[in-house]
Design an enzyme around this catalytic site. Structure first.
Site, PDB file in Angstrom:
ATOM      1  CG  ASP A   1      -1.774   1.247   1.316  1.00  0.00           C
ATOM      2  OD1 ASP A   1      -2.817   1.272   0.640  1.00  0.00           O
ATOM      3  OD2 ASP A   1      -1.397   2.194   2.035  1.00  0.00           O
TER       4      ASP A   1
ATOM      5  CE1 TYR B   1       0.912   8.057   2.848  1.00  0.00           C
ATOM      6  CE2 TYR B   1       1.299   5.883   1.951  1.00  0.00           C
ATOM      7  CZ  TYR B   1       0.579   6.725   2.758  1.00  0.00           C
ATOM      8  OH  TYR B   1      -0.499   6.238   3.479  1.00  0.00           O
TER       9      TYR B   1
ATOM     10  CB  ALA C   1       9.288  -3.893   8.049  1.00  0.00           C
TER      11      ALA C   1
END
Length: 308
Positions: free
Chosen positions: A48, A53, A278
């Protein structure tokens, strides 16, 4: 791992979605490639991201990785449109969507987006206009399915009625903020609507920006990451109750707090998969264990009660 179906769509995937917000922020391209490789190697597929972003840097890194690895057919690409991209307001107009989808496709270096999501509601644009634009993209083959994020049950009900009345593609998913600590947005009418209408749910802030990993116990821990400043809201009585419950269940099961928090989400009605980020292979391996973990009824109850 058993795959789960997103809403009524043809998208099926394992119960973990990689959060691409870190790409180009706390995870630069070379390291991102290694973590994304590990994500795929662990048996997962859904990633996603959003046009906003890194002002497109996240999509660019994802696109570069897919091209370098030649693995587009193994990846499910979820991205979003409609957040403030520097124009000073949220925008879900047909003009903006038609412009931004082309920019996203170019950055992602792909011909089709698997799930194209409304990032935030835009009160200035009628839902008919937005859904009509999405439907044209679906019919043109540029988008497979559409979803929403940060919607209320009422917004979804209106959107579903418009799609049904006009024969438009419908929102197959909702992306709410939802985790052991923040539950009031999703639980209740929104959760009921999603379950009742087979709208899949992929949760963001699934680990409460890292709070549910257990590494932030006091203000002294805020410097541990770029997200540390966000922890103030969680360090209250409820937050400490949740950490205590996570510690107790962790002691019994051997699973880490982060793994338990993901397993709890995957056990909630309506949830298709949590989104989690992560920045290292070790973190990714822990997320993978959490996605496969099944908790006992007693453990689930202890965690649920702590967050009330």
């Amino acid at each position: 791992m058993a795959k789960r179906r997103l809403g009524r769509s043809e998208l099926t995937f394992e119960p973990l979605v990689f959060g691409g917000n870190v790409l180009g922020w706390t995870l630069e391209e070379a390291d991102a490639f290694r973590v994304l490789d590990a994500f795929l190697d662990a048996g997962f597929a859904a990633i996603d991201t959003a046009d906003v972003y890194g002002r497109g840097k996240s999509e660019t890194i994802l696109g570069n990785w897919m091209k370098a690895r030649g693995n587009r057919d193994k990846v499910l690409v979820f991205t979003k449109v409609g957040s403030d991209m520097g124009q000073g307001h949220r925008d879900l107009s047909a003009r903006w969507i038609e412009q931004e989808v082309e920019a996203s496709l170019k950055r992602l270096q792909t011909d089709v987006i698997d799930l194209y999501q409304t990032h935030w509601p835009d009160e200035a644009t009628p839902q008919e206009e937005t859904l009509g634009a999405y439907d044209r993209l679906v019919k043109a083959g540029k988008v497979r399915f559409i979803g929403a994020s940060n919607f209320t049950a009422e917004m979804h009900a209106e959107a579903l009625a418009i799609s049904q009345a006009n024969g438009y593609a419908r929102y197959e998913s909702e992306q709410p903020e939802y985790n052991l600590y923040a539950r009031e947005i999703f639980e209740g009418p929104l959760q009921d609507f999603c379950v009742g209408n087979e709208i899949g749910v992929i949760t963001y802030f699934s680990l409460a920006a890292g709070f549910l990993t257990g590494k932030y116990r006091s203000e002294a821990d805020f410097g541990k990451s770029a997200r540390g400043a966000r922890m103030t809201r969680y360090l209250d009585a409820k937050g400490h109750r949740i950490l205590a419950a996570l510690d107790a269940v962790s002691a019994r099961t051997g699973a880490t707090p982060a793994e338990l928090a993901l397993a709890w989400l995957n056990a909630q009605p309506g949830v298709t998969a949590p989104i989690a980020s992560a920045t290292s292979i070790e973190q990714l391996q822990s997320l993978a264990r959490g996605a496969q973990l099944q908790l006992s009824a007693a453990d689930l109850k202890e965690l649920t009660d702590a967050g009330r």
